[in-house]
Design a protein around this motif. Structure first.
Motif, PDB file in Angstrom:
ATOM      1  N   ASP A  96      10.068  -6.656  -4.457  1.00 21.24           N
ATOM      2  CA  ASP A  96       9.149  -7.264  -3.492  1.00 21.24           C
ATOM      3  C   ASP A  96       9.100  -8.775  -3.753  1.00 21.24           C
ATOM      4  O   ASP A  96       8.157  -9.285  -4.365  1.00 21.24           O
ATOM      5  N   ASN A 109       0.816  -1.227   0.000  1.00 21.88           N
ATOM      6  CA  ASN A 109       0.000   0.000   0.000  1.00 21.88           C
ATOM      7  C   ASN A 109       0.845   1.272   0.000  1.00 21.88           C
ATOM      8  O   ASN A 109       0.633   2.168  -0.821  1.00 21.88           O
ATOM      9  N   THR A 110       1.801   1.367   0.924  1.00 25.28           N
ATOM     10  CA  THR A 110       2.584   2.612   0.982  1.00 25.28           C
ATOM     11  C   THR A 110       3.552   2.689  -0.206  1.00 25.28           C
ATOM     12  O   THR A 110       3.682   3.743  -0.829  1.00 25.28           O
TER      13      THR A 110
END
Ligand SMILES: NC(=O)C1=CN([C@@H]2O[C@H](COP(=O)(O)OP(=O)(O)OC[C@H]3O[C@@H](n4cnc5c(N)ncnc54)[C@H](O)[C@@H]3O)[C@@H](O)[C@H]2O)C=CC1
Ligand SMILES: O=C(O)C(=O)[C@H](O)COP(=O)(O)O
Length: 374
Positions: free
Chosen positions: A147, A127-128
């Motif tokens: 990621d 999200n961030t």
């Protein structure tokens, strides 16, 4: 019904008192005896919710944290006791995106550079990280996402290698704090990794302090060998490694996510979850409680220069004021918590309506509320 809340959860009193007695307590020093006969507990990131804290919580049915991070809550223990749990994923992600965008614009102005064409590696594409990616792209940067967990789950098509991360002009950290599992983040940026970075780079940490080995970072910084540092989070908060502060270009007391809207969303999300868990009807007043911003509209007559864009972001979010307060009052443990407790009202870019006579596509992607002037 009795509900205990961290006193730093905005709007909690007004929203929750519809359903019973609300007791606001200091989240950092919460004690087991404060939870006797309590039905619901709402915390923020500074309260360790574990067996010890809940030893006398004889009636507890729900724990909520009005934050994105959850490492302060022993969720397995709650599950064993049959206590429902909810967090607030993404609640303040926009604020973190705005913090990083504002910091990067300020940093490149300081260096008389432009962000256009520079590479940014975002470590943690959740999200961030996604909010940062969107703003970095709007600023003309080349975005790389790192990621591995998301890549393995098939939710991210292209995760770059860690070597590519270390070569980026800007590295921005957006991972949870984890010590176990296949991809732990504790000291992900350790002495060996930090030794590969150069002073020409920018390193941003707006996730959790312990993702960077702060002692190792201090040693590189003291020798003039660290990247330009934007540090919102610190190892051991609120007892931080004070000497590191003076080496940071921007230093703030874990407030990247502290927009009023972000906090409001956090309160609202855990309130809704609490009502669902306790089977009561929700009456969410949070939107109504959000005050009208001090500013509302600005008209842009010409194309913005880089420097004007930097000023526009700082008009809504004065990151240097946060930095100044922190250096003056915030590096001691009590100062750190005090600055967070009495944090001034900070609004998100969307609170400013920009009347835009020259179409500037990036302003909308940065989060401003654009009104095209026909
Ligand atoms: N400074 C502040 O005020 C704030 C800090 N935070 C911190 O930021 C963290 C991230 O927040 P969100 O993006 O909303 O969480 P998220 O859960 O949406 O995303 C985190 C991402 O990190 C990835 N990840 C996990 N381990 C990784 C590793 N070893 N390497 C690379 N990626 C990895 C996950 O797969 C996930 O995609 C939170 O857990 C919290 O600790 C969050 C909000 C405000
Ligand atoms: O949401 C998160 O995760 C955060 O890091 C919060 O912004 C931290 O705020 P507090 O819960 O420590 O007030």
């Amino acid at each position: 019904m009795k509900i205990v809340v961290d006193e730093n959860i905005p709007f909690a009193q007004q929203i929750l008192s519809q359903h019973g007695e609300v007791v606001a307590v200091d989240g950092r020093t919460m004690q087991p005896q404060q939870l006797v006969d309590v039905d619901a507990l709402l915390v923020r990131s500074v309260t360790k919710v574990n067996q010890q804290l809940l030893a006398q919580a004889n009636k507890l049915k729900f724990v909520g944290t009005a934050t994105i991070g959850t490492e302060h809550v022993e969720q397995n223990y709650l599950a064993e006791r049959g206590i429902a749990f909810a967090s607030a994923p993404g609640c303040n992600a926009i604020a973190v995106g705005e913090y990083v965008a504002t910091a990067l614009l300020a940093a490149t102005e300081y260096r008389y550079q432009s962000l256009v064409g520079k590479t940014i590696a975002i470590v943690g594409a959740g999200n961030t990280g996604s909010q940062v990616a969107k703003r970095a792209a709007a600023l003309g940067m080349q975005v790389m996402l790192y990621d591995p967990p998301a890549a393995e789950q098939g939710t991210l098509a292209n995760s770059v290698s860690f070597e590519q991360v270390l070569d980026a002009d800007v590295i921005s950290l957006h991972v949870p704090s984890t010590k176990n599992g296949k991809h732990p983040t504790y000291h992900l940026f350790n002495q060996q990794v930090l030794s590969k970075l150069t002073p020409e780079q920018i390193l941003v940490n707006a996730c959790r302090g312990e993702v960077i080995d702060n002692q190792a970072l201090l040693e590189f910084a003291a020798q003039g060998k660290s990247p330009l540092l934007v540090l919102d989070v610190w190892e051991g908060e609120p007892t931080i490694l004070e000497p590191l502060v003076k080496y940071a270009f921007i230093a703030t007391p874990h407030i990247a996510g502290y927009s009023l809207e972000g906090k409001m969303r956090g309160t609202s999300m855990v309130y809704q979850a609490m009502c669902q868990a306790l089977k009561i009807e929700a009456n969410d007043l949070s939107e109504q409680l959000l005050p009208v911003p001090e500013f509302s509209q600005i008209t842009l007559k010409g194309e913005l220069t880089d420097s004007q864009l930097t000023k526009l972001t700082q008009l809504v979010y004065n990151i240097f004021a946060d930095d100044r307060r922190f250096r003056q009052h915030g590096a001691s443990p009590s100062g750190f918590d005090k600055l967070r407790k009495f944090y001034p009202q900070r609004r998100e870019f969307s609170a400013l309506q920009v009347v835009n006579q020259h179409k500037q596509a990036n302003l909308g992607a940065l989060g401003f509320n654009i009104q095209e002037n026909k």
